[in-house]
Write an enzyme that holds these catalytic residues in place. Structure first.
Site, PDB file in Angstrom:
ATOM      1  N   CYS A  71      -0.443  -1.318  -0.483  1.00 37.65           N
ATOM      2  CA  CYS A  71      -1.723  -0.420  -1.350  1.00 37.65           C
ATOM      3  C   CYS A  71      -2.218   0.398  -1.631  1.00 37.65           C
ATOM      4  CB  CYS A  71      -2.362  -2.202  -2.061  1.00 37.65           C
ATOM      5  SG  CYS A  71      -1.688  -3.389  -1.986  1.00 37.65           S
ATOM      6  N   LYS A 114      -8.497  -0.128 -10.956  1.00 37.59           N
ATOM      7  CA  LYS A 114      -7.837  -0.660  -9.833  1.00 37.59           C
ATOM      8  C   LYS A 114      -7.232   0.049  -9.497  1.00 37.59           C
ATOM      9  CE  LYS A 114      -5.568  -3.349  -7.579  1.00 37.59           C
ATOM     10  NZ  LYS A 114      -5.906  -4.174  -6.526  1.00 37.59           N
TER      11      LYS A 114
HETATM   12  N1  SAJ Z   1      -8.163   0.879   6.574  1.00 41.27           N
HETATM   13  C1  SAJ Z   1      -9.132   2.463   8.097  1.00 41.27           C
HETATM   14  N2  SAJ Z   1     -10.371   2.638   7.313  1.00 41.27           N
HETATM   15  C2  SAJ Z   1     -10.913   1.893   6.930  1.00 41.27           C
HETATM   16  C3  SAJ Z   1     -10.766   0.449   5.968  1.00 41.27           C
HETATM   17  C4  SAJ Z   1      -8.577   0.040   6.248  1.00 41.27           C
HETATM   18  O1  SAJ Z   1      -8.443   2.742   8.206  1.00 41.27           O
HETATM   19  O2  SAJ Z   1     -12.413   1.693   6.990  1.00 41.27           O
HETATM   20  C5  SAJ Z   1      -6.973   1.008   7.411  1.00 41.27           C
HETATM   21  C6  SAJ Z   1      -6.050  -0.374   7.895  1.00 41.27           C
HETATM   22  O3  SAJ Z   1      -6.277  -0.276   8.791  1.00 41.27           O
HETATM   23  C7  SAJ Z   1      -4.907  -0.046   6.882  1.00 41.27           C
HETATM   24  C8  SAJ Z   1      -5.046   0.594   5.340  1.00 41.27           C
HETATM   25  O4  SAJ Z   1      -6.346   1.159   6.036  1.00 41.27           O
HETATM   26  O5  SAJ Z   1      -4.133   0.457   7.560  1.00 41.27           O
HETATM   27  C9  SAJ Z   1      -5.289  -0.728   4.421  1.00 41.27           C
HETATM   28  O6  SAJ Z   1      -6.634  -1.492   4.578  1.00 41.27           O
HETATM   29  P1  SAJ Z   1      -7.464  -2.206   3.662  1.00 41.27           P
HETATM   30  O7  SAJ Z   1      -8.830  -2.745   4.419  1.00 41.27           O
HETATM   31  O8  SAJ Z   1      -7.153  -1.523   2.208  1.00 41.27           O
HETATM   32  O9  SAJ Z   1      -6.850  -3.727   3.208  1.00 41.27           O
HETATM   33  P2  SAJ Z   1      -5.274  -3.681   2.072  1.00 41.27           P
HETATM   34  O10 SAJ Z   1      -4.596  -2.549   1.164  1.00 41.27           O
HETATM   35  O11 SAJ Z   1      -5.111  -5.130   2.670  1.00 41.27           O
HETATM   36  O12 SAJ Z   1      -6.218  -4.298   0.548  1.00 41.27           O
HETATM   37  C10 SAJ Z   1      -6.432  -3.522  -0.278  1.00 41.27           C
HETATM   38  C11 SAJ Z   1      -8.466  -3.285  -1.022  1.00 41.27           C
HETATM   39  N3  SAJ Z   1      -8.569  -2.666  -1.665  1.00 41.27           N
HETATM   40  C12 SAJ Z   1     -10.377  -2.848  -1.396  1.00 41.27           C
HETATM   41  O13 SAJ Z   1     -10.425  -2.788  -0.419  1.00 41.27           O
HETATM   42  C13 SAJ Z   1     -10.611  -1.483  -2.414  1.00 41.27           C
HETATM   43  C14 SAJ Z   1      -8.176  -5.133  -1.621  1.00 41.27           C
HETATM   44  O14 SAJ Z   1      -8.949  -5.648  -2.018  1.00 41.27           O
HETATM   45  C15 SAJ Z   1      -7.180  -4.873  -2.257  1.00 41.27           C
HETATM   46  O15 SAJ Z   1      -6.365  -6.363  -3.310  1.00 41.27           O
HETATM   47  C16 SAJ Z   1      -5.662  -4.530  -1.998  1.00 41.27           C
HETATM   48  O16 SAJ Z   1      -5.445  -3.161  -0.944  1.00 41.27           O
HETATM   49  C17 SAJ Z   1      -4.404  -4.646  -3.104  1.00 41.27           C
HETATM   50  O17 SAJ Z   1      -4.058  -5.524  -2.649  1.00 41.27           O
HETATM   51  O18 SAJ Z   1      -4.856  -3.665  -3.658  1.00 41.27           O
END
Ligand code: SAJ
Length: 447
Positions: free
Chosen positions: A276, A222
């Site tokens: 997360c 995870k």
């Molecule tokens: N972000 C970027 N560049 C990217 C993707 C995201 O800068 O290419 C930024 C976003 O703007 C945000 C942060 O990263 O500020 C996190 O974004 P995220 O899309 O990872 O969203 P979370 O944190 O809501 O969801 C993640 C997801 N994990 C993965 O994609 C591996 C989700 O599937 C998980 O369930 C969640 O964390 C969790 O609860 O662990």
């Protein structure tokens, strides 16, 4: 003693299973409602009595598409109710699913107090025949070395009288309901009986693969999922700096590079927020019992991502200077303060650092966000339009659909002459900005 599985399976089939969810936040509430929607009786426990009261009126305390209507339906059908009376909820429950927060404490050390408190409440009550599921993200080794020793202080024994299993949540806020149903899930088995009971229960909610593995592997995998994302975003952010210097657009570099079948460069931006991704790399490198393995990439990637808000502010400052303006005394309209698009969650949002830095440099900062409860230390703008005309810089901090779908051809006509459009989430292409004669800057774009 009769084997517990046949009885448990029969209760599942007859929908006579009662589920108690501990913690009704972004993970616990959608999880509770998905089990209620699948026909089970669900009681949600939360320590916050205000949340309990709001939920029992059929209203969500946070924004999540589709959750309000699902909650109202489950409350009306008496399939879900919230309570702050844990012993009563536990007594009636066959299954307890722990979805409490596991935040970071001082020095980015895991703070497992909420988990310990939940286990402490469990251990004071009879646990016979119950299945205890942990969904919270936890450091490797937590189930075996922290949870089980606490629960074994109960008059009933783990793996004999009751069962423990680790099933990491995988829902992405903003698309929680579809993700719970659609995303494959991992079951971390502490013992085979618990794992089988959990699989039989979860397959009524999960419409995708359920992967069985060892509990330590599940805890680690995870955290690896989210650390993989953090490291890859850091890579994109580092390449963004190279592209700014080379005066090329990283989004074009990514478009071209990702045509390779084994390349998936992530998107650079103003920073990495949420409950997360910023946290899980620290959990991964802090297993219960300590770690001696050498660490370079994981901590360094965190530093790269944490430096992005300041880097973005320096891009804004440079752009204002080119117009013989400084941050000090400028009017700046920030669009978006939540950590990602179309959610109301502001935890660890990069916007907080950007707004704080602009204010500390003497800017007059307004912020508009259609989802967020607050706008940190900025002055709240009631709409995208308010303060648009007077802004020396329009700063995109969150990729809400409202901003991605806005008519910038029309809106840009109202910009102050020379106003900077600083795109922290790459919602506008440089080509479009050029056509609209917008003074455009962005992370990874060397204008
Ligand atoms: N972000 C970027 N560049 C990217 C993707 C995201 O800068 O290419 C930024 C976003 O703007 C945000 C942060 O990263 O500020 C996190 O974004 P995220 O899309 O990872 O969203 P979370 O944190 O809501 O969801 C993640 C997801 N994990 C993965 O994609 C591996 C989700 O599937 C998980 O369930 C969640 O964390 C969790 O609860 O662990």
């Amino acid at each position: 003693m009769a084997h517990p599985i046949p009885k448990f399976l029969k209760k599942i089939e007859e929908r006579r299973i009662t589920v108690c969810i501990v913690g009704l936040g972004q993970v616990g509430l959608p999880t509770a409602l998905m089990f209620a929607d699948a026909g089970f009786t669900v009681t949600g426990y939360d320590i916050n009595e205000k949340i309990v009261t709001i939920l029992n009126t059929g209203k969500c305390h946070f924004n999540e598409p589709g959750l309000n209507s699902l909650l109202a339906e489950c409350v009306a059908k008496k399939r879900f109710r919230a309570t702050s009376d844990f012993p009563k909820a536990l007594k009636e429950a066959d299954v307890v699913i722990i979805c409490v927060a596991t935040p970071l404490g001082d020095n980015n050390r895991p703070n497992l107090d909420f988990l310990k408190n939940a286990c402490g409440m469990l251990v004071k009550n009879p646990l016979k025949d119950k299945l205890i599921v942990i969904e919270s993200s936890i450091p490797p080794g937590t189930t075996k070395n922290l949870v089980v020793p606490i629960l074994n202080k109960n008059r009933h024994r783990v793996s004999k009288d009751f069962w423990v299993v680790y099933i990491p949540e995988r829902l992405a806020p903003g698309q929680a309901i579809e993700e719970i149903a659609r995303t494959a899930r991992i079951i971390g088995s502490y013992d085979s009986v618990g794992a089988e009971m959990a699989r039989a229960l979860y397959k009524n909610v999960i419409k995708n693969e359920i992967v069985l593995t060892d509990v330590n592997v599940a805890e680690t995998s995870k955290l690896v999922e989210n650390t993989y994302r953090d490291v890859n975003i850091a890579f994109a952010n580092e390449v963004a700096g190279i592209c700014e210097e080379l005066k090329i657009d990283i989004m074009e570099v990514i478009r071209v590079a990702n045509t390779h079948p084994r390349v998936h460069v992530h998107t650079p931006g103003v920073g990495v927020g949420g409950p997360c991704i910023p946290k899980d790399p620290h959990l991964l490198i802090s297993p219960v019992g300590g770690l001696d393995a050498p660490l370079n990439v994981i901590p360094r990637a965190r530093q790269v991502n944490e430096a992005m808000p300041d880097h973005f502010v320096s891009l804004i400052s440079d752009a204002l200077l080119k117009k013989k303006k400084s941050v000090k005394g400028s009017t700046i309209l920030c669009l978006g303060v939540t950590y990602k698009g179309n959610v109301s969650d502001q935890r660890d949002s990069p916007a907080e650092k950007v707004i704080g830095s602009l204010i500390s440099q003497g800017a007059n900062v307004y912020a508009y966000d259609p989802f967020a409860p607050g706008v940190f230390n900025a002055k709240r703008a009631k709409s995208l339009m308010e303060h648009l005309k007077s802004a020396d810089a329009i700063v995109i901090l969150t990729d809400h659909d409202e901003f991605k779908n806005a008519d910038w051809a029309k809106l840009s006509k109202q910009f102050k002459s020379g106003a900077v459009f600083a795109d922290g989430r790459r919602i506008l292409s440089p080509e479009t900005a050029k056509k609209l004669k917008i003074n455009y800057i962005a992370v990874g774009y060397g204008s």
